[in-house]
Design a protein around this motif. Sequence first.
Motif, PDB file in Angstrom:
ATOM      1  N   PHE A   1       0.857  -1.191   0.000  1.00  0.00           N
ATOM      2  CA  PHE A   1       0.000   0.000   0.000  1.00  0.00           C
ATOM      3  C   PHE A   1       0.885   1.230   0.000  1.00  0.00           C
ATOM      4  CE2 PHE A   1      -2.399  -3.430   1.761  1.00  0.00           C
ATOM      5  CZ  PHE A   1      -3.672  -3.263   1.224  1.00  0.00           C
ATOM      6  N   HIS A   2       0.455   2.275  -0.693  1.00  0.00           N
ATOM      7  CA  HIS A   2       1.258   3.493  -0.649  1.00  0.00           C
ATOM      8  C   HIS A   2       0.374   4.729  -0.615  1.00  0.00           C
ATOM      9  CE1 HIS A   2       0.794   2.625  -4.998  1.00  0.00           C
ATOM     10  NE2 HIS A   2       0.633   3.940  -5.100  1.00  0.00           N
ATOM     11  N   ASN A   3       0.945   5.783  -0.078  1.00  0.00           N
ATOM     12  CA  ASN A   3       0.268   7.066   0.040  1.00  0.00           C
ATOM     13  C   ASN A   3       0.568   7.867  -1.228  1.00  0.00           C
ATOM     14  OD1 ASN A   3      -0.076   9.889   0.636  1.00  0.00           O
ATOM     15  ND2 ASN A   3      -0.203   9.349   2.810  1.00  0.00           N
TER      16      ASN A   3
ATOM     17  N   THR B   1      -5.394  -7.472   2.577  1.00  0.00           N
ATOM     18  CA  THR B   1      -6.414  -6.826   1.746  1.00  0.00           C
ATOM     19  C   THR B   1      -7.252  -5.786   2.500  1.00  0.00           C
ATOM     20  OG1 THR B   1      -6.587  -8.896   0.526  1.00  0.00           O
ATOM     21  CG2 THR B   1      -8.382  -7.319   0.228  1.00  0.00           C
ATOM     22  N   TYR B   2      -7.601  -6.103   3.750  1.00  0.00           N
ATOM     23  CA  TYR B   2      -8.569  -5.268   4.478  1.00  0.00           C
ATOM     24  C   TYR B   2      -8.093  -3.829   4.626  1.00  0.00           C
ATOM     25  CZ  TYR B   2      -6.116  -4.768   8.953  1.00  0.00           C
ATOM     26  OH  TYR B   2      -5.240  -4.407   9.934  1.00  0.00           O
ATOM     27  N   MET B   3      -6.775  -3.608   4.545  1.00  0.00           N
ATOM     28  CA  MET B   3      -6.269  -2.251   4.779  1.00  0.00           C
ATOM     29  C   MET B   3      -6.705  -1.295   3.675  1.00  0.00           C
ATOM     30  SD  MET B   3      -2.685  -0.779   6.105  1.00  0.00           S
ATOM     31  CE  MET B   3      -1.635  -0.010   4.889  1.00  0.00           C
ATOM     32  N   PHE B   4      -6.970  -1.824   2.485  1.00  0.00           N
ATOM     33  CA  PHE B   4      -7.336  -0.930   1.389  1.00  0.00           C
ATOM     34  C   PHE B   4      -8.598  -0.150   1.737  1.00  0.00           C
ATOM     35  CE2 PHE B   4      -9.236   0.269  -2.655  1.00  0.00           C
ATOM     36  CZ  PHE B   4      -8.165   0.945  -3.215  1.00  0.00           C
ATOM     37  N   ASN B   5      -9.615  -0.867   2.216  1.00  0.00           N
ATOM     38  CA  ASN B   5     -10.863  -0.187   2.569  1.00  0.00           C
ATOM     39  C   ASN B   5     -10.738   0.634   3.829  1.00  0.00           C
ATOM     40  OD1 ASN B   5     -13.227  -0.537   0.885  1.00  0.00           O
ATOM     41  ND2 ASN B   5     -12.593  -2.671   0.964  1.00  0.00           N
TER      42      ASN B   5
ATOM     43  N   VAL C   1      -2.951   0.567  -4.006  1.00  0.00           N
ATOM     44  CA  VAL C   1      -2.384  -0.740  -3.704  1.00  0.00           C
ATOM     45  C   VAL C   1      -1.718  -1.317  -4.944  1.00  0.00           C
ATOM     46  CG1 VAL C   1      -4.574  -1.906  -4.184  1.00  0.00           C
ATOM     47  CG2 VAL C   1      -2.891  -3.020  -2.715  1.00  0.00           C
ATOM     48  N   LEU C   2      -0.630  -2.045  -4.717  1.00  0.00           N
ATOM     49  CA  LEU C   2       0.105  -2.707  -5.794  1.00  0.00           C
ATOM     50  C   LEU C   2       0.455  -4.119  -5.342  1.00  0.00           C
ATOM     51  CD1 LEU C   2       2.624   0.130  -6.682  1.00  0.00           C
ATOM     52  CD2 LEU C   2       0.862  -0.777  -8.208  1.00  0.00           C
ATOM     53  N   PRO C   3       0.722  -5.002  -6.291  1.00  0.00           N
ATOM     54  CA  PRO C   3       1.216  -6.317  -5.880  1.00  0.00           C
ATOM     55  C   PRO C   3       2.551  -6.149  -5.168  1.00  0.00           C
ATOM     56  CG  PRO C   3       0.637  -6.309  -8.214  1.00  0.00           C
ATOM     57  CD  PRO C   3       0.596  -4.886  -7.747  1.00  0.00           C
ATOM     58  N   THR C   4       2.920  -7.138  -4.369  1.00  0.00           N
ATOM     59  CA  THR C   4       4.173  -7.057  -3.615  1.00  0.00           C
ATOM     60  C   THR C   4       5.356  -6.858  -4.570  1.00  0.00           C
ATOM     61  OG1 THR C   4       5.539  -8.132  -1.949  1.00  0.00           O
ATOM     62  CG2 THR C   4       4.518  -9.566  -3.566  1.00  0.00           C
TER      63      THR C   4
END
Lengths: 434, 300
Positions: A163-165, A286-290, A306-309
């Motif tokens: 995940f990135h800002n 996954t849950y962090m996206f929402n 979000v991006l793949p690892t």
Amino acid sequence: MSANGMGGVSRRGLLAGGIGAAALAAAGCDVGGGGADSGGAGTGEGKITALFMQQAGYSEDDIRGMTADFAKAYPKITVEPTFVAYEALHDKIVAAAPAGTYDVVLIDVIWPAEFGSKKIVTDVTAQFPAAWKTDMLGGALTTAEYQNKFYGVPWILDTKYLFHNTEMLGKAGVDAASLSTWDGVLAAATKIKNAGLVKYPLIWSWKQAEALICDYTQLLGAFGGKFLSDDFQSTAFATGGGLDALKWMKKTLDDGLTNPNSMESLEEDVRKTFSEGGAAMALNWTYMFNAANDPAQSKVAGKVDVLPTPAGSAGAPGVNGSMALCVTGGSKNQKAAWTYISYLTGADVQNKYAKSSLPCWAKSYDDPAVLSVAPKMVPAAKKELANLISRPEVPRYNEISQILQAEVQNALLGRKTPEKALADAADQAKSLLS
Amino acid sequence: MTGFLRRGRVALLAYALLVPAALVVFGVVLYPAGRALVISFFDVDSPFPGAYPFVGLKNYADILTGARFWTAAQHTLYFTLASTTLEVVLGLGLAHLLAAPIRLRWLFRGIVILPWALPTIVNGAMWRWILNAEYGALNALLTQLHVQGDYRSWLGSDPFVALNMVVVADVWKNTSLVAFFLLAGLQTIPGDLLEAARIDGAGPVRAFLRVTLPMLRPTLAAVLVLRIIEAFKVFDIIYVMTGGGPAGGTQTVTFLTYLQAFSAERFSYGAALAYVTVVAILLLALIYLRLLRQQELSVS
């Protein structure tokens, strides 16, 4: 009361007699836990109890919603769900097993070897429809599989994404495409740090817990390492990619790119720090996206992507963090338990709650409804879920993991060199594999 | 004859009244204790009943020759010594304050007992928040007072610091209990003794050392042993605050026992570990019982 106040029986005599009687009573039984009567199929109706976890994946509200829908579809079965923290889930399943407290339990991908071989959960291979084996994604299907038997039905298909800002990346002039490799992530982190946007661009779940091993596994895979030798008889993490991964982790701390508070953070702490704008990039489920895009609980809502690892020198596998629902060995109502599990794991229910956790079914990923609730997660998931790396599937995994957690932390805290820490872990884990 | 009969009936009634308590003690203390002892000589690796290999004293030998136990024992010892010492020293001061003839004394006494009334789990969770590295109150306080330049990690950076923070949380909770024990002791000291000491020219320090402390000795000894036993069994506050980390630095013997028994399903090894703790506590309890008896003798 005097020592001889009770009709001449001394205090010592009573105590000795009591302990003696207790030991005799104990010796008369089987050793091991209580509750000699085992579970049964039951009538397929009546009350069942289910044990879930509180964080990541489906939320408590999601599960209560699913259960309410189930009650409407199957009015003759009542379900009583219980929720515990992930950290307490394993031990609660074990402690409740002899009494048969729960009919349905949620288990992590690392436990089927242990729970299956000890019959804490039942072998459901016979009930497992052949179609599921082709309709479920490969990474999901193996979640509850051990030695070619199925001990449960996959329900949460998850791995750690990057995940990135987007705001921080933009301000530092970092192209998100450069985050496809760990080298790119480090370069971006350095840029963001130098631009003074955040003190520590990276936050991880490196507390002494399973969460640490999940992050470590993903990096170990990226650097081409392996946990165990091919015959599962010895460890392999102390050299090659396993060692490179740990050295890399330590270096990000030394370079001031990783927040040192990672050492006391679990996934929820990562989410909070990231949501407060305290980090630019983080691995999480996954849950962090929402959650991070929800204005009610995040200051960076709308600025999270979000991006793949990212890939290391050997590829970009995601850690297999899936979980499955199982019928317990002690359940007296195994038929009803199976009905409930079949319902929760069905594609319809999973598609409906795709926002919290992506479905285990291959065809769901082309379902417009799923795509519409998770338009950004699905493409990342499609790519990463095709390439998962597992933690060792051995019955004594928990012990190995505990040893590794402490030793990896020893290296990260600078108390041992990475070489020494992993060699010590390998040495302690040796006897647990034979 | 009638006297004998009556005595017999009284005894019978006594036994009858004791039965419920005896059942509870047998059911929840003696039977599990006996069973755990039996299990510790086997190799039980599953929660279900069944036939498991008898291994004699192997589990005990493994414990005493394993490095993990001795590391955990060191942590336990340090925790026990540090927390009880602090609790007794602070408790003694607090007891004096609570004994002082001040206004609203009942209110202060009520407030002081509050930390002890908190469940350990709640206390642990509270301190975890206070010590949080990102938004903890302690970091805010120290930073705003310019004691430290920036927020720091208390529970994740250094195992020894983390262990000391657990000690702090334990001291915060249990000092009030120690203080109340000692307050009770203080109130048994006759006022004229202190008055006599003062007339003889003893200052407050001398009066404390020569009169209060010797008179407080039995209470002090009892509360010390009780607290040592409790501290020795420390588990829940560790579970909540650190989970044994960082780098295993806050793993105590009882925490290791839990990990081995439930997380690793080595029930026999866990039972043996528990018995090692039992032996240590039994020795402490014997000291305690002896002290109590001395007290009884000196009173009667």
